[in-house]
Structures are given as C-alpha cells and as structure tokens.
Enzyme design. Structure first.
Site, PDB file in Angstrom:
ATOM      1  N   ASN A 180      -5.479   3.625  10.625  1.00  0.00           N
ATOM      2  CA  ASN A 180      -4.636   2.538  11.125  1.00  0.00           C
ATOM      3  C   ASN A 180      -4.335   2.643  12.618  1.00  0.00           C
ATOM      4  OD1 ASN A 180      -3.234   4.754   9.706  1.00  0.00           O
ATOM      5  ND2 ASN A 180      -1.429   3.905  10.702  1.00  0.00           N
ATOM      6  N   SER A 211      -3.287  -3.780   0.497  1.00  0.00           N
ATOM      7  CA  SER A 211      -2.047  -4.457   0.865  1.00  0.00           C
ATOM      8  C   SER A 211      -2.344  -5.915   1.191  1.00  0.00           C
ATOM      9  CB  SER A 211      -1.471  -3.742   2.085  1.00  0.00           C
ATOM     10  OG  SER A 211      -0.305  -4.369   2.510  1.00  0.00           O
ATOM     11  N   CYS A 239       4.727   1.513  11.598  1.00  0.00           N
ATOM     12  CA  CYS A 239       5.642   2.124  10.643  1.00  0.00           C
ATOM     13  C   CYS A 239       6.414   3.260  11.292  1.00  0.00           C
ATOM     14  CB  CYS A 239       4.872   2.663   9.449  1.00  0.00           C
ATOM     15  SG  CYS A 239       3.535   1.598   8.996  1.00  0.00           S
ATOM     16  N   ALA A 244       0.818  -1.219   0.000  1.00  0.00           N
ATOM     17  CA  ALA A 244       0.000   0.000   0.000  1.00  0.00           C
ATOM     18  C   ALA A 244       0.850   1.267   0.000  1.00  0.00           C
ATOM     19  CB  ALA A 244      -0.949  -0.010   1.188  1.00  0.00           C
ATOM     20  N   GLN A 264      -6.260  -0.793   5.577  1.00  0.00           N
ATOM     21  CA  GLN A 264      -6.746  -1.409   6.814  1.00  0.00           C
ATOM     22  C   GLN A 264      -8.147  -2.009   6.681  1.00  0.00           C
ATOM     23  OE1 GLN A 264      -5.097  -2.046   9.490  1.00  0.00           O
ATOM     24  NE2 GLN A 264      -3.279  -0.775   9.267  1.00  0.00           N
ATOM     25  N   THR A 324       9.086  -7.412 -13.208  1.00  0.00           N
ATOM     26  CA  THR A 324       8.582  -8.790 -13.243  1.00  0.00           C
ATOM     27  C   THR A 324       7.633  -9.025 -12.075  1.00  0.00           C
ATOM     28  OG1 THR A 324      10.614  -9.501 -14.300  1.00  0.00           O
ATOM     29  CG2 THR A 324       9.321 -11.214 -13.192  1.00  0.00           C
ATOM     30  N   HIS A 366      -0.318  -8.081   3.120  1.00  0.00           N
ATOM     31  CA  HIS A 366       0.097  -8.631   4.420  1.00  0.00           C
ATOM     32  C   HIS A 366      -0.828  -8.249   5.572  1.00  0.00           C
ATOM     33  CE1 HIS A 366       2.135  -5.078   6.412  1.00  0.00           C
ATOM     34  NE2 HIS A 366       2.038  -4.630   5.179  1.00  0.00           N
TER      35      HIS A 366
HETATM   36  N1  PMP Z   1      -1.813   2.801   4.649  1.00  0.00           N
HETATM   37  C1  PMP Z   1      -2.268   2.402   5.846  1.00  0.00           C
HETATM   38  C2  PMP Z   1      -3.521   2.993   6.390  1.00  0.00           C
HETATM   39  C3  PMP Z   1      -1.560   1.432   6.571  1.00  0.00           C
HETATM   40  O1  PMP Z   1      -2.001   1.047   7.761  1.00  0.00           O
HETATM   41  C4  PMP Z   1      -0.375   0.888   6.013  1.00  0.00           C
HETATM   42  C5  PMP Z   1       0.432  -0.142   6.765  1.00  0.00           C
HETATM   43  N2  PMP Z   1       0.866   0.284   8.035  1.00  0.00           N
HETATM   44  C6  PMP Z   1       0.054   1.333   4.765  1.00  0.00           C
HETATM   45  C7  PMP Z   1      -0.703   2.291   4.110  1.00  0.00           C
HETATM   46  C8  PMP Z   1       1.282   0.794   4.124  1.00  0.00           C
HETATM   47  O2  PMP Z   1       1.075  -0.522   3.707  1.00  0.00           O
HETATM   48  P1  PMP Z   1       2.266  -1.484   3.264  1.00  0.00           P
HETATM   49  O3  PMP Z   1       2.829  -2.019   4.536  1.00  0.00           O
HETATM   50  O4  PMP Z   1       1.609  -2.535   2.431  1.00  0.00           O
HETATM   51  O5  PMP Z   1       3.237  -0.677   2.487  1.00  0.00           O
END
Ligand code: PMP
Length: 394
Positions: A155, A203, A328, A75, A183, A243, A205
């Site tokens: 988030n 995303s 993050c 994301a 999210q 790729t 994961h």
């Molecule tokens: N946007 C939001 C609202 C998120 O919570 C996150 C992940 N913390 C991201 C973007 C980034 O996603 P990714 O880890 O897939 O880069």
C-alpha cells in the site's frame, strides 16, 4: 488563479464512489430494505437474492465459488479473521507463521497478538525496493508452519509480490496462504486457483465502492477452517455473524463489475499518468523513487525528496490530496515502517510522499500538481539548514 481547486491523488487511501455504484445501491437504501436473513417474506427473499447475486460476482472476480465469500466490514477485519481465525483453528498442527515487515498494520498487529498467544512468527526481509525473495520463504518454512501471510500489492510503495510463487511453495509444503489483496483487487489479475491462495482479503472502498465493507474469500475445497472472532446469529456459515449490509454488498459487486469492464485499459492509462508525474518530478525535484519501477501497482508513485520533510511538503500543497506513509498511520509521525524495512534512512523515509492516481485523474491535473510540488520543494529547501550546508559543501 489556479486551474484546479482540488486534485485527488490519494486513491490508495480510498476512492470516490462511482455514481453507477450509487445508482445500483439506491433502491436497497430506500424501498427494498429487507433483512437478507429473513426467510418468511418477500422483503427478505429479494434482499437474500441480491446478496447471493453479488456473492457470485465477487467470487468470480477472484476465480472462486460464491459460497466461499464471507462479508466483513473491510480488509482490516478480513485480515484479522484470516490470521486469528486460521491460526487458532490450526494450532494443533503447529504454531509457526511466516509474514513480512512491510505488511499493512492490520496484518502486523494480529500477528503480534498471536505471538503473545505463543505462536512463533518468522519475518521475511525485503530488498531495497520492497521485493520478497521466494527463496527466503522456502528457507523459512518448517514442519510446524501452518500459515503464510503475504500481501499482493504494497500500500505504500506499490511493490507487487510474486504471489503465484508464494502459493506454489505453500501448496508444496501443505501450508495455508493468506493474501491481503486490498490494494490489488480489481486492478491486478488474481486467480485463487492458479495463484494457490487459500484466504484472500479485499475491500470495497479501494475500488470505488462504499466504505466499511469488504470480504474474506475462504477456500472450501479443501475447506479452510476458521475460528470466528464474533458470535451470535450464525450468518456467513458461522464465520462472521451480523445482519448483512445489503446496499453496500450490491454496491461492492457493481464496483467490481465496472472495474473489470475495462480493467487493463484503465490500469494502462493510470500507469501512463503516473509515468508522466514521475518524469516531471525526477530529476527536477531531486527525489528518488521508492519501490521498484516494475512490477508495481499502476497508480502508485512514492518519492523521497532530499532535505524536505514530507509532512511539511504535504501541508504546503494546498488543494492536493496525497499522503505520507499510509493513510491509516498518517496520524502517527514515526517514519514509515515499510520504508525502514526497505533499508531507507529515517531522513529519507520522513521525506517521502505517496501520490496514488486513479480513475478520473487527467494529464492537466498531473502537470499542475508537478508544477506545485516543484515550487514547494524549492521553497522548503531554501529554508532547510541541511540543504544549505549540503549545497555549500558541494
Ligand atoms: N490492507 C492493505 C494493504 C490496505 O492498504 C488497507 C487499507 N489502507 C487495508 C488492509 C485495510 O482496509 P480497510 O480500509 O478496508 O479496512
């Protein structure tokens, strides 16, 4: 003896891969190793077919068409591509954008980069629970507004934004609507048509799929043009060369299928567990809920503990995975930008912890976590001079 060695309550940072996802990926990690762009042999054809099948599943998951999915590394990249790509492609139409201070850093920072390129950004205010008022958005739209970027679910505090109203206003004003759904994807209902979304970031994961993978859904009717951020190879209709990660893409589609099998029931049971944790911690923990009781992401419980430092509390909760701020930015000890934007004091923001519940959590885990948290909160408060002063004066 403790009943649990480890309890994972950090599903908004990332989720464990579902074993069914791993099973679906395995052949593509072993013998089926073709490049999806190889057109001259069976290895390439089968990989290409698997990618196209996954594309159709993912597109259907948001109510779009297969060809509108652009695979990315997650994301973060989707948000960068949506914002930088769309703003640069549309700058002849205007140079004004609208967003909110409570967005994820992967939206805030590309927008700050665009400000340096001469774009003007209007930052919408949120209320004390992180909610947006669509009337503020309406007032912020100008003839030169080209793009609105607002997330679906926050988030940190789990606030769900009224994306359908946002989409409606954007359509009415001929403005592109980008929605960061990292999210909420696979958890909350999303329909790009009914919600009036033009660009949607997701995303893998966060939904029990593999890490390092995501997509940007890009409306094709009418086509939203994006300037690519990278060049070389023409993959993904020229929007994102490189790729493709075939095993990952197969896995992400499988993760979505699993999530959608029983989405409402699963989210309901996660919501109930979150409610149980909330009921055990408030008011016994002397803490307050950050974010609204509803509409809220099912698994999110963000609490501020008075006279307790969130980092110290987390550090003392051995074996319990939760977070302060978003993962993050958890390396960065500044109080959460989201809580500050919601008008919380820096002290309350520093006293906050996010528990994020997900698939696999049990009531027994939640009861044990609540007990441990209350124990540690009591211990830390006893050490806190501020708490001592407050109780002496009361
Ligand atoms: N946007 C939001 C609202 C998120 O919570 C996150 C992940 N913390 C991201 C973007 C980034 O996603 P990714 O880890 O897939 O880069």
């Amino acid at each position: 003896m403790t009943p649990f060695e480890r309890v994972y309550l950090d599903h908004q940072a990332t989720t464990p891969m579902d074993s069914r996802v791993l099973d679906a990926m395995e052949p593509w990690l072993r013998e089926r190793h073709g490049n999806a762009a190889s057109r001259s042999h069976v290895f390439g054809w089968e990989a290409g077919k698997a990618v196209e099948a996954a594309r159709a599943v993912l597109a259907a998951g948001v109510g779009g068409r297969a060809r509108e999915i652009v695979f990315t590394s997650g994301a973060t990249e989707s948000n960068n591509l949506a914002l930088l790509g769309c703003a640069r492609a549309r700058k002849d139409k205007g140079m004004h954008l609208v967003s909110a201070r409570t967005e994820h850093k992967s939206v805030l920072e590309p927008l700050e980069a665009l400000e340096k390129e001469g774009f003007a950004i209007t930052w919408l205010e949120v209320d004390g629970e992180g909610r947006l008022d669509p009337a503020h958005l309406k007032a912020a739209l100008r003839p030169e507004t080209i793009l609105v970027s607002l997330m679906h679910a926050n988030n940190e505090v789990g606030t769900l934004h009224p994306i359908r109203e946002v989409g409606f206003l954007c359509k009415e004003h001929g403005v592109i609507f980008h929605c960061d759904a990292a999210q909420s994807f696979a958890k909350e209902p999303i329909d790009v048509e009914a919600d009036g979304i033009d660009l949607l970031s997701a995303s893998s994961h966060k939904i029990h799929g593999p890490k390092g993978l995501g997509f940007l859904w890009v409306r094709s009717r009418p086509q939203v043009s994006l300037e690519p951020l990278m060049f070389g190879g023409g993959h993904e209709r020229g929007m994102r060369p490189g790729t493709l990660d075939v095993p990952g893409i197969v896995g992400m589609a499988k993760a979505l299928e699993i999530a959608h099998e029983d989405r409402e029931a699963e989210q309901d049971s996660i919501r109930k567990l979150r409610g149980a944790l909330q009921a055990l911690l408030i008011p016994a923990g002397g803490c307050t809920l950050n974010g609204p009781p509803t509409p809220r992401l099912a698994g999110n419980l963000n609490l501020s503990f008075e006279h307790v430092d969130g980092e110290a509390l987390l550090a003392s909760l051995e074996g319990i995975a939760a977070s302060t701020g978003s993962a993050c930015t958890s390396a960065d000890l500044a109080p959460s930008h989201v809580l500050l934007a919601m008008g919380k004091s820096p002290a309350m923001a520093r006293g906050s912890i996010r528990f994020s519940l997900g698939r696999g959590n049990t009531l027994a885990e939640i009861e044990w976590v609540a007990e441990r948290v209350l124990e540690e909160v009591r211990r830390l408060r006893e050490l806190s001079p501020l708490h001592k002063m407050a109780t002496e004066n009361s």
